[in-house]
Design a protein around this motif. Structure first.
Motif, short mmCIF file in Angstrom:
data_model
loop_
_atom_site.label_atom_id
_atom_site.label_comp_id
_atom_site.label_asym_id
_atom_site.label_seq_id
_atom_site.Cartn_x
_atom_site.Cartn_y
_atom_site.Cartn_z
N ALA A 27 59.81 31.35 69.38
CA ALA A 27 60.11 29.93 69.19
C ALA A 27 59.42 29.20 70.33
O ALA A 27 59.83 29.34 71.48
N ALA A 30 59.79 22.76 71.13
CA ALA A 30 61.06 22.22 71.59
C ALA A 30 61.93 21.83 70.41
O ALA A 30 63.13 21.68 70.53
N PRO A 32 62.51 23.45 67.07
CA PRO A 32 62.19 24.55 66.15
C PRO A 32 62.58 24.25 64.70
O PRO A 32 62.08 24.90 63.79
N VAL A 45 60.45 26.09 60.80
CA VAL A 45 61.49 26.84 60.09
C VAL A 45 60.85 27.75 59.03
O VAL A 45 61.26 28.89 58.84
N SER A 48 59.15 30.77 60.63
CA SER A 48 60.18 31.69 61.09
C SER A 48 60.76 32.47 59.91
O SER A 48 60.97 33.68 59.97
N VAL A 64 64.26 36.36 67.10
CA VAL A 64 63.53 35.18 67.57
C VAL A 64 63.75 35.09 69.07
O VAL A 64 64.88 35.11 69.54
N ASP A 66 63.22 32.81 72.36
CA ASP A 66 62.98 31.42 72.73
C ASP A 66 62.06 31.38 73.95
O ASP A 66 62.50 31.64 75.06
#
Lengths: 346, 406
Positions: A27, A30, A32, A45, A48, A64, A66
């Motif tokens: 991710a 800022a 996501p 999204v 992902s 995921v 970050d």
């Protein structure tokens, strides 16, 4: 796993090779929870979800991570700062150096993994990095910045394959991303408008446009971030050159904010001085090598002198439009010998 | 596999599966007047009576819904709209800082789009809302509050609120109280009438029923504006063709789970206390978040969900722990995750005053009706090497961050 076809097939091949594989999606944004814009972007999204779907089909765990803050600090902010300083950075290369093969690799090693596998097109055997088998997709340039230690913990399972083969394999494996378009440009600028991205982050700092040969002031500009060496359009000059030929950006002086322009042949450079070298080859002078100065094209024969603080590159044929801030990657045949950041050209 | 994530969802009880599958084979819309419709209506109404009986409500107070999120949204928005319509000065929506996002985000939406003022009540170090804090808020703004929503039991740390005392305070100021009891029903003694709450959300899949069916208990005299308009089912508060099989299965699960509460809370507390003691035995600097295990009873029930063990492991990232435990076939949770699956420090722990690093390094083990001593053994066996490895990963990551000068 970006959500694209390459990393999905790379994961599949690593698993087939008997490795214990875990999928990780980074991710990096800022925000996501945004939808993809066009074919670009790599942390929406939808991307992902695509990555997760592929991991599920491959029957590997998926997480995921970050890395948004690290990405902003190590990739986006330096990107903006480089442009503000009149240089031309390559953020993909920086992401490989600082994120994928540094932050991600370190965390993975700490968690007990041995390597980071990516869908880059490059060949890596016994620590030697080479160009990919698919000349159209070769990404050894953006990996040229990796150190021997980083390469020792990297795997690029797609290096020997053509992209068309990878897509067919993805379809055969039932991966939903088999037909997904390639991503282009810079993932954190989904609009593709770098100039617009920069202008919202860098204050206006006016300067002069001058003729490189005569020193005559031809006009004024709003900031050096609006220019790249080799640029022809958007100079904002109302009067044509006396000889009627197009003018190009030849150089940018960050302190005086003076942008030099001139005819196309003045863009040719024959020597590069560099900083921040990474070197895998022999020390001293090496000749009969080739260098590459941008992700696509920009290849020339060269001789290189290797020092601790940089590489001096003498080109065997001129290259056009080489900007400070770009990386130069040195090849012996298809083997990557090292890289450095271009500091000045002549 | 060792499943220690019952607070996320718990396996369906065999009685619920049997009721569900049996009912799925029958046709009939409960709103139809013919034989099949009458049969379906009878099934639904018997189920409604079963649910009402189990949780101390009247059958008419059971508004069937799709679950906790719908119940919370209906209560927050429906009660707000109704109260504001009756008295335009009542625009304050008072919630606690540890609510589920179904309540918090509904409250934020009302603030952003419906002119509400969202008031977030602080909690103490165990995550509990004090009736005195609520009283101070309501006293400071007389006649301005539309509703109060405080959860019965917290989904992350298991803290139980004194809903009865909170409802009494709210009623002193003529304010209705909603409680999200999704984690409470089937895990604690819950009596809707005795609690004094005006609305209560419950959901099937947290207590052994199916996903996608639940109820908002809504007092007979509570006025609530519907979210869904249509055929006028469920007191005209929640239109939509009723899910006969889901409702029948929900009733079977509620009845069974509520019956089992006294026995189950004792059994789970024994397992949970053993788990916590042994986890801290292996990782001595781990700390339990929430109510201490030896806390006195609250309104005749446990002050902490019997199946909840929530611990912080200093020096670890929660998602590293989760990933490593997953590799050891231990399934648990860190708390809430956003749409893209990015782990954020829990708003519940932050509200309790836990610092951000400790909040990031925490795990929730939640036991339920299928948990065994072998599950506890497996978690205890895995935690040592997992924590050691997760600490190594954090240290390494911190070193890189220094090296690259960030």
């Amino acid at each position: 796993m970006s959500g694209g076809v390459d990393s999905a097939v790379a994961a599949a091949r690593a698993k087939d090779a008997g490795h214990d594989v875990v999928g990780v999606h980074l991710a990096l944004s800022a925000k996501p929870a945004t939808m993809r814009e066009g074919a670009r972007g790599c942390c929406s999204v939808e991307d992902s979800r695509d990555a997760r779907r592929c991991a599920d089909v491959l029957d590997i765990p998926f997480y995921v991570w970050d890395m948004a803050e690290r990405f902003r600090e190590d990739v986006v902010e330096p990107f903006v700062a480089e442009y503000a300083a009149g240089r031309t950075p390559n953020p993909c290369l920086r992401c490989n150096e600082k994120i994928k093969f540094s932050a991600v690799l370190d965390r993975a090693l700490g968690l007990g993994f041995d390597a980071v596998v990516t869908g880059h097109y490059a060949r890596l055997h016994d620590g030697v990095l080479r160009r990919a088998a698919d000349p159209d997709k070769d990404q050894s340039y953006v990996l040229g910045v990796l150190t021997a230690d980083q390469l020792a913990h990297a795997m690029f399972p797609l290096g020997d394959s053509l992209k068309s083969v990878v897509r067919a394999e993805a379809a055969r494996r039932g991966l939903v991303v088999a037909e997904k378009p390639d991503s282009h440009d810079i993932c954190f600028i989904p609009s593709g408008d770098t100039q617009d991205f920069l202008s919202s982050r860098i204050d206006e700092a006016p300067g002069e446009l001058v003729d490189a040969a005569s020193g005559a002031v031809l006009g004024r500009h709003g900031g050096v971030q609006n220019f790249t060496v080799g640029q022809r359009h958007g100079l904002g000059l109302s009067r044509p050159a006396p000889d009627g030929r197009p003018r190009y950006v030849l150089g940018i002086e960050p302190v005086s904010r003076r942008v030099q322009v001139g005819p196309v042949e003045s863009l040719d450079v024959v020597a590069l001085s560099t900083e921040a070298p990474v070197w895998h080859g022999p020390r001293g002078s090496v000749s009969d090598v080739t260098v590459q100065v941008r992700a696509h094209g920009g290849v020339a024969p060269a001789a290189v002198e290797v020092r601790d603080d940089g590489l001096s590159v003498a080109l065997g044929a001129p290259l056009r439009g080489v900007a400070p801030g770009q990386a130069v990657v040195v090849y012996d045949g298809d083997r990557v010998l090292g890289s450095a950041t271009i500091a000045a050209t002549s | 596999m060792t499943y220690l994530d019952h607070a996320a969802t718990t396996p369906m009880l065999p009685v619920a599966v049997a009721a569900y599958t049996e009912a799925l084979g029958r046709v009939g819309n409960p709103s139809s007047l013919h034989t099949a419709g009458r049969r379906a209506r009878r099934d639904v109404e018997e189920a409604r009576e079963t649910i009402a009986e189990a949780v101390g409500a009247l059958p008419t107070e059971v508004v069937l819904s799709t679950g906790g999120t719908e119940g919370d949204n209906l209560a927050l928005k429906g009660l707000y709209w109704a109260r504001r319509a009756a008295d335009p000065r009542r625009t304050r929506v008072v919630v606690s800082a540890v609510e589920h996002h179904a309540v918090l985000d509904a409250g934020e939406w009302l603030a952003a789009h419906e002119g509400a003022t969202l008031v977030v009540l602080p909690v103490d170090a165990v995550g509990r809302v004090s009736p005195e804090v609520l009283r101070a808020e309501l006293e400071a703004h007389p006649g301005e509050t539309a509703l109060v929503s405080v959860m019965w039991a917290n989904n992350e740390v298991g803290t139980v609120n004194d809903v009865r005392a909170l409802a009494e305070v709210a009623h002193e100021f003529d304010v209705p109280l909603h409680t999200d009891a999704v984690q409470a029903v089937g895990s604690l003694p819950v009596d809707f009438a005795a609690s004094g709450a005006d609305a209560l959300s419950l959901t099937g899949h947290k207590l052994g029923g199916p996903v996608g069916v639940g109820a908002l208990l809504l007092r007979r005299d509570a006025v609530c504006v519907p979210l869904l308009h249509g055929g006028g089912q469920e007191r005209d508060v929640r239109s939509g063709t009723l899910d006969v099989a889901g409702t029948v299965a929900l009733a079977a699960a509620v009845e069974s789970a509520v019956d089992a509460v006294p026995r189950r809370t004792t059994e789970l507390a024994v397992l949970r206390d053993d788990l916590v003691a042994r986890l801290i035995g292996v990782v001595p600097d781990a700390t339990l978040n929430g109510v201490p295990l030896d806390a006195p009873l609250l309104n005749g029930g446990p002050a902490r969900l019997a199946g909840n063990a929530h611990l912080s492991f200093p020096g670890c990232e929660g998602d590293s722990l989760l990933m490593l435990l997953d590799a050891h076939e231990i399934e648990c949770s860190t708390g809430s995750a956003c749409t893209a699956g990015v782990a954020r420090p829990s708003h519940v722990l932050l509200a309790m005053g836990v610092d951000e690093a400790a909040a990031r390094g925490s795990l929730r083990f939640s036991l339920g009706h299928s948990s065994t001593a072998a599950d506890v053994d497996a978690a205890v066996a895995a935690i040592g090497p997992v924590v050691e490895r997760a600490r190594g990963a954090s240290t390494r990551a911190a070193r890189t961050a220094e090296r690259v000068g960030t």
